[in-house]
Design a protein around this motif. Structure first.
Motif, PDB file in Angstrom:
ATOM      1  N   LEU A  30      -6.273  15.945 -10.116  1.00  0.00           N
ATOM      2  CA  LEU A  30      -6.559  16.689 -11.619  1.00  0.00           C
ATOM      3  C   LEU A  30      -5.597  17.409 -12.475  1.00  0.00           C
ATOM      4  O   LEU A  30      -5.754  17.234 -14.094  1.00  0.00           O
ATOM      5  CB  LEU A  30      -6.822  18.651 -11.374  1.00  0.00           C
ATOM      6  CG  LEU A  30      -7.349  19.682 -11.818  1.00  0.00           C
ATOM      7  CD1 LEU A  30      -8.621  19.168 -12.458  1.00  0.00           C
ATOM      8  CD2 LEU A  30      -6.416  21.440 -11.102  1.00  0.00           C
ATOM      9  N   MET A  31      -4.115  17.033 -12.140  1.00  0.00           N
ATOM     10  CA  MET A  31      -2.749  17.283 -13.157  1.00  0.00           C
ATOM     11  C   MET A  31      -3.253  16.176 -14.187  1.00  0.00           C
ATOM     12  O   MET A  31      -2.880  16.282 -15.090  1.00  0.00           O
ATOM     13  CB  MET A  31      -1.545  17.082 -12.462  1.00  0.00           C
ATOM     14  CG  MET A  31      -0.382  17.099 -12.988  1.00  0.00           C
ATOM     15  SD  MET A  31       1.194  17.480 -11.870  1.00  0.00           S
ATOM     16  CE  MET A  31       1.249  15.420 -11.563  1.00  0.00           C
ATOM     17  N   GLU A  33      -5.680  14.662 -14.249  1.00  0.00           N
ATOM     18  CA  GLU A  33      -6.434  14.256 -15.843  1.00  0.00           C
ATOM     19  C   GLU A  33      -6.391  15.497 -16.537  1.00  0.00           C
ATOM     20  O   GLU A  33      -6.892  15.375 -18.221  1.00  0.00           O
ATOM     21  CB  GLU A  33      -7.758  14.897 -14.869  1.00  0.00           C
ATOM     22  CG  GLU A  33      -8.933  14.793 -15.407  1.00  0.00           C
ATOM     23  CD  GLU A  33     -10.335  15.749 -14.549  1.00  0.00           C
ATOM     24  OE1 GLU A  33     -10.766  16.490 -15.337  1.00  0.00           O
ATOM     25  OE2 GLU A  33     -10.200  15.123 -13.688  1.00  0.00           O
ATOM     26  N   LYS A  34      -5.754  16.418 -16.441  1.00  0.00           N
ATOM     27  CA  LYS A  34      -5.228  17.474 -17.860  1.00  0.00           C
ATOM     28  C   LYS A  34      -3.915  16.699 -18.399  1.00  0.00           C
ATOM     29  O   LYS A  34      -3.918  17.092 -19.595  1.00  0.00           O
ATOM     30  CB  LYS A  34      -4.905  18.635 -17.249  1.00  0.00           C
ATOM     31  CG  LYS A  34      -6.870  18.789 -16.352  1.00  0.00           C
ATOM     32  CD  LYS A  34      -7.263  19.122 -16.779  1.00  0.00           C
ATOM     33  CE  LYS A  34      -7.983  20.106 -16.386  1.00  0.00           C
ATOM     34  NZ  LYS A  34      -9.622  20.360 -17.660  1.00  0.00           N
ATOM     35  N   ALA A  37      -4.123  15.076 -22.698  1.00  0.00           N
ATOM     36  CA  ALA A  37      -4.529  16.411 -23.122  1.00  0.00           C
ATOM     37  C   ALA A  37      -3.529  16.645 -24.448  1.00  0.00           C
ATOM     38  O   ALA A  37      -3.729  16.655 -25.310  1.00  0.00           O
ATOM     39  CB  ALA A  37      -4.898  17.277 -23.051  1.00  0.00           C
ATOM     40  N   CYS A  38      -2.583  17.088 -23.476  1.00  0.00           N
ATOM     41  CA  CYS A  38      -0.873  17.146 -23.805  1.00  0.00           C
ATOM     42  C   CYS A  38      -0.789  16.291 -24.687  1.00  0.00           C
ATOM     43  O   CYS A  38       0.202  16.867 -26.080  1.00  0.00           O
ATOM     44  CB  CYS A  38       0.085  18.006 -22.208  1.00  0.00           C
ATOM     45  SG  CYS A  38      -0.982  18.911 -21.437  1.00  0.00           S
ATOM     46  N   CYS A  70       2.534  23.100 -22.480  1.00  0.00           N
ATOM     47  CA  CYS A  70       1.613  22.220 -22.406  1.00  0.00           C
ATOM     48  C   CYS A  70       1.475  21.338 -20.371  1.00  0.00           C
ATOM     49  O   CYS A  70       0.713  21.916 -19.608  1.00  0.00           O
ATOM     50  CB  CYS A  70       0.743  20.973 -23.142  1.00  0.00           C
ATOM     51  SG  CYS A  70      -0.872  20.781 -22.543  1.00  0.00           S
ATOM     52  N   THR A  71       2.544  20.931 -20.372  1.00  0.00           N
ATOM     53  CA  THR A  71       2.317  19.390 -19.555  1.00  0.00           C
ATOM     54  C   THR A  71       3.062  20.310 -17.961  1.00  0.00           C
ATOM     55  O   THR A  71       2.741  20.511 -17.146  1.00  0.00           O
ATOM     56  CB  THR A  71       3.661  18.960 -19.644  1.00  0.00           C
ATOM     57  OG1 THR A  71       4.785  19.183 -19.834  1.00  0.00           O
ATOM     58  CG2 THR A  71       3.287  17.568 -20.708  1.00  0.00           C
ATOM     59  N   GLU A  74      -0.347  22.805 -17.237  1.00  0.00           N
ATOM     60  CA  GLU A  74      -1.218  21.946 -16.742  1.00  0.00           C
ATOM     61  C   GLU A  74      -0.887  21.396 -14.881  1.00  0.00           C
ATOM     62  O   GLU A  74      -1.453  21.520 -14.086  1.00  0.00           O
ATOM     63  CB  GLU A  74      -1.205  20.287 -16.887  1.00  0.00           C
ATOM     64  CG  GLU A  74      -2.509  20.742 -18.813  1.00  0.00           C
ATOM     65  CD  GLU A  74      -3.833  21.259 -19.021  1.00  0.00           C
ATOM     66  OE1 GLU A  74      -4.542  21.284 -17.570  1.00  0.00           O
ATOM     67  OE2 GLU A  74      -4.470  22.026 -19.731  1.00  0.00           O
ATOM     68  N   ASN A  77      -1.311  25.036 -13.299  1.00  0.00           N
ATOM     69  CA  ASN A  77      -2.509  24.750 -12.747  1.00  0.00           C
ATOM     70  C   ASN A  77      -3.829  23.892 -11.437  1.00  0.00           C
ATOM     71  O   ASN A  77      -4.009  24.461 -11.309  1.00  0.00           O
ATOM     72  CB  ASN A  77      -3.567  24.493 -13.898  1.00  0.00           C
ATOM     73  CG  ASN A  77      -3.187  25.187 -14.998  1.00  0.00           C
ATOM     74  OD1 ASN A  77      -3.145  26.963 -14.945  1.00  0.00           O
ATOM     75  ND2 ASN A  77      -3.962  25.331 -16.251  1.00  0.00           N
ATOM     76  N   ALA A  78      -2.317  22.861 -11.623  1.00  0.00           N
ATOM     77  CA  ALA A  78      -3.471  21.538 -10.808  1.00  0.00           C
ATOM     78  C   ALA A  78      -2.269  22.228  -9.161  1.00  0.00           C
ATOM     79  O   ALA A  78      -2.500  21.787  -8.338  1.00  0.00           O
ATOM     80  CB  ALA A  78      -3.007  20.446 -10.963  1.00  0.00           C
ATOM     81  N   THR A  87       4.546  13.949 -14.150  1.00  0.00           N
ATOM     82  CA  THR A  87       5.062  14.691 -15.285  1.00  0.00           C
ATOM     83  C   THR A  87       5.949  14.075 -15.410  1.00  0.00           C
ATOM     84  O   THR A  87       5.238  13.694 -16.665  1.00  0.00           O
ATOM     85  CB  THR A  87       5.082  16.476 -14.870  1.00  0.00           C
ATOM     86  OG1 THR A  87       5.910  16.285 -14.421  1.00  0.00           O
ATOM     87  CG2 THR A  87       3.779  17.046 -14.896  1.00  0.00           C
TER      88      THR A  87
END
Length: 146
Positions: A30-31, A33-34, A37-38, A70-71, A74, A77-78, A87
């Motif tokens: 999930l991380m 995947e997101k 976008a950042c 943002c990173t 995300e 969130n994961a 990251t």
């Protein structure tokens, strides 16, 4: 005796809390995947900055701060900690993309001219000699030490 009973009642709560902690494992897929976008958002913001100024941090510090937040968001969130190796790898890729030509130039240090160097050496030496002379002179005068 009552404290022991209280501990027994708390034990199931602690066990349930521990089980809940176990279920919050990092969802790396999930991380991953997101995170792009950042990077895309940062790329869009960097288009506003002239490419010749990409090495000047003051030109894009707010954009970079937004990218970093943002990173981090995300990753959280994961259920992943931040920073983590994934990251860091993503951020390193962004650095390669935008800042690969930003190498720091080595500064060649040179000695100052002899006149300045001699002055910088002699001033503290002369002040030290003057202070020693003053201390010796004052210590020999018994009328001041009353």
């Amino acid at each position: 005796m009552e404290a022991s009973g209280c501990r027994r009642r708390q034990l199931p709560v602690l066990l349930l809390w521990g089980a809940r902690q176990q279920t919050n494992l990092c969802d790396e897929s999930l991380m991953l995947e997101k995170l792009p976008a950042c990077g895309k958002s940062f790329e869009e913001m960097m288009k506003k900055v002239d490419t010749k100024r990409w090495c000047n941090l003051t030109e894009f510090i707010t954009y970079y701060d937004n990218f970093t937040q943002c990173t981090e968001r995300e990753a959280n969130n994961a259920s992943c900690f931040w920073p983590n190796p994934l990251t860091e790898g993503f951020i390193t890729g962004i650095h390669r993309q935008f800042f690969s030509n930003c190498t720091s130039e080595k500064v060649n240090w040179e000695d100052p001219p002899d006149e300045i160097l001699v002055t910088l050496i002699l001033i503290p030496v002369m002040l030290t000699c003057a202070m020693i002379t003053l201390v010796v002179w004052c210590s020999k005068r018994s009328d001041i030490l009353v």
